[in-house]
Design an enzyme around this catalytic site. Structure first.
Site, PDB file in Angstrom:
ATOM      1  CG  ASN A  11      -1.760   1.385   1.107  1.00 15.69           C
ATOM      2  OD1 ASN A  11      -1.695   1.806   0.511  1.00 15.69           O
ATOM      3  ND2 ASN A  11      -2.292   1.519   2.414  1.00 15.69           N
ATOM      4  CD1 TRP A  12       3.683   1.368  -2.751  1.00 11.31           C
ATOM      5  CD2 TRP A  12       3.530   2.322  -4.777  1.00 11.31           C
ATOM      6  NE1 TRP A  12       4.492   0.543  -3.670  1.00 11.31           N
ATOM      7  CE2 TRP A  12       4.241   1.282  -4.826  1.00 11.31           C
ATOM      8  CE3 TRP A  12       3.139   2.900  -5.846  1.00 11.31           C
ATOM      9  CZ2 TRP A  12       4.903   0.810  -6.189  1.00 11.31           C
ATOM     10  CZ3 TRP A  12       3.639   2.738  -6.929  1.00 11.31           C
ATOM     11  CH2 TRP A  12       4.458   1.467  -7.156  1.00 11.31           C
ATOM     12  CE  LYS A  13      -0.146   3.148   4.769  1.00 14.19           C
ATOM     13  NZ  LYS A  13      -0.027   3.307   6.144  1.00 14.19           N
ATOM     14  CG  HIS A  98      -5.847   1.996   5.536  1.00 15.27           C
ATOM     15  ND1 HIS A  98      -5.129   3.121   6.327  1.00 15.27           N
ATOM     16  CD2 HIS A  98      -4.771   0.760   5.149  1.00 15.27           C
ATOM     17  CE1 HIS A  98      -3.960   2.508   6.443  1.00 15.27           C
ATOM     18  NE2 HIS A  98      -3.540   1.468   5.798  1.00 15.27           N
ATOM     19  CD  GLU A 100      -2.771   5.309   6.819  1.00 16.62           C
ATOM     20  OE1 GLU A 100      -2.882   5.481   5.356  1.00 16.62           O
ATOM     21  OE2 GLU A 100      -1.879   4.872   7.314  1.00 16.62           O
ATOM     22  CD  GLU A 167      -3.212  -2.450   7.121  1.00 16.27           C
ATOM     23  OE1 GLU A 167      -2.191  -2.738   6.542  1.00 16.27           O
ATOM     24  OE2 GLU A 167      -3.836  -1.607   7.116  1.00 16.27           O
ATOM     25  N   GLY A 173       2.763   2.298  10.925  1.00 14.98           N
ATOM     26  CA  GLY A 173       3.824   3.443  10.691  1.00 14.98           C
ATOM     27  C   GLY A 173       4.389   3.524  11.786  1.00 14.98           C
ATOM     28  CB  SER A 211       5.493  -1.868  11.684  1.00 18.57           C
ATOM     29  OG  SER A 211       5.138  -0.450  12.170  1.00 18.57           O
TER      30      SER A 211
HETATM   31  P1  13P Z   1       3.140   0.437   7.662  1.00 21.60           P
HETATM   32  O1  13P Z   1       3.685  -0.846   7.014  1.00 21.60           O
HETATM   33  O2  13P Z   1       3.940   1.664   7.033  1.00 21.60           O
HETATM   34  O3  13P Z   1       3.399   0.085   9.236  1.00 21.60           O
HETATM   35  O4  13P Z   1       1.568   0.600   7.135  1.00 21.60           O
HETATM   36  C1  13P Z   1       1.013  -0.272   7.346  1.00 21.60           C
HETATM   37  C2  13P Z   1      -0.487  -0.132   6.316  1.00 21.60           C
HETATM   38  O5  13P Z   1      -1.136   0.921   6.821  1.00 21.60           O
HETATM   39  C3  13P Z   1      -0.905  -0.804   5.067  1.00 21.60           C
HETATM   40  O6  13P Z   1      -1.830  -0.559   4.871  1.00 21.60           O
END
Ligand code: 13P
Length: 247
Positions: A11-13, A98, A100, A167, A173, A211
């Site tokens: 997931n590149w966000k 997600h 976020e 998640e 993160g 992570s």
């Molecule tokens: P990280 O791997 O940067 O913790 O992010 C996880 C995530 O939100 C994947 O969708």
């Protein structure tokens, strides 16, 4: 237990421009030449990259994921992107719920249920994300929170393909990963719920995210309940993404 092919999804966000994304794919495809990967690879770039990356990934087996979608099919919804539009440019999967989106953009369970339904009726596969906050975990509510998110989000799901991503919010993160045991017990809980609700619940891949990185991927993937990983930060570099895929 059904045999489920493991999935490594990046997931590149809101990262990587078109040029950077194309460079990533070129490196990845070069490194993959002649290798037999036993895991399915998925990438979730920004919408603006989907069309170009779909062309570059054609025939490679790499699947493309949209990071979000509208719950409506079409109409006067400025700034929104429909499932049909995402499908048209090569997306096969859509991330829904997600953390976020839930936390920063206030997306709630009933909206997420409508998005799941839009994805399925539009012919794409939802990757439905769930996870508890640190407070909820410390208060002993983690299982209840996650099952309630699943119950609401999947309430009207017809017989369809589905991927679930667990998640934990406190692991996203933060560099703090769930222990393999934490992941295992939550995945078992999620599986029990899916099997109780759907005749095909045994076949739903359940991914872990939070992570995930080359250093912990092998240990997480060794848990039979963990059917793959949803990777954020470590998916932005083709070398670390590949190390995870081959862990
Ligand atoms: P990280 O791997 O940067 O913790 O992010 C996880 C995530 O939100 C994947 O969708």
């Amino acid at each position: 237990m059904a045999v489920i092919e493991q999935i490594i999804a990046g997931n590149w966000k809101m990262n990587l421009t078109l040029t950077q994304g194309q460079g990533f794919i070129d490196t990845l495809l070069t490194r993959l030449k002649g290798k037999e990967l036993s895991r399915k690879l998925l990438l979730a770039p920004n919408f603006t990259l989907l069309s170009a990356l779909a062309q570059r990934c054609a025939g490679s087996g790499i699947g493309l994921v949209a990071q979000n979608c509208a719950f409506q099919a079409a109409g006067a919804f400025t700034g929104e992107t429909s499932v049909a539009m995402l499908k048209d440019v090569g997306a096969e999967y859509v991330l829904v719920g997600h953390s976020e989106r839930r936390q920063i953009f206030g997306e709630r369970d009933d909206l997420l249920r409508q998005k799941v339904n839009a994805v399925v009726s539009g012919g794409l596969i939802p990757i439905f994300c769930v996870g508890e906050s640190l407070d909820q975990r410390q208060g002993g509510e983690a299982f209840d929170v996650v099952i309630s998110q699943l119950r609401c989000g999947l309430a009207e799901l017809p017989d369809s393909q589905l991927i679930v991503a667990y998640e934990p919010v406190w692991a996203i993160g933060t560099g703090r990963t769930a222990t393999p045991e934490d992941a295992r017990s939550m995945h078992l809980h999620i599986r029990e719920f899916l099997v109780s609700q759907f005749s095909w619940g045994e076949r739903v891949p359940i991914l872990y995210g939070g992570s995930a990185k080359p250093e912990n991927a092998a240990e997480l993937l060794a848990q039979p309940e963990v059917n793959g990983l949803l990777v954020g930060g470590a998916s932005l570099n083709p070398e670390s993404f590949l190390q995870i895929a081959m862990a």
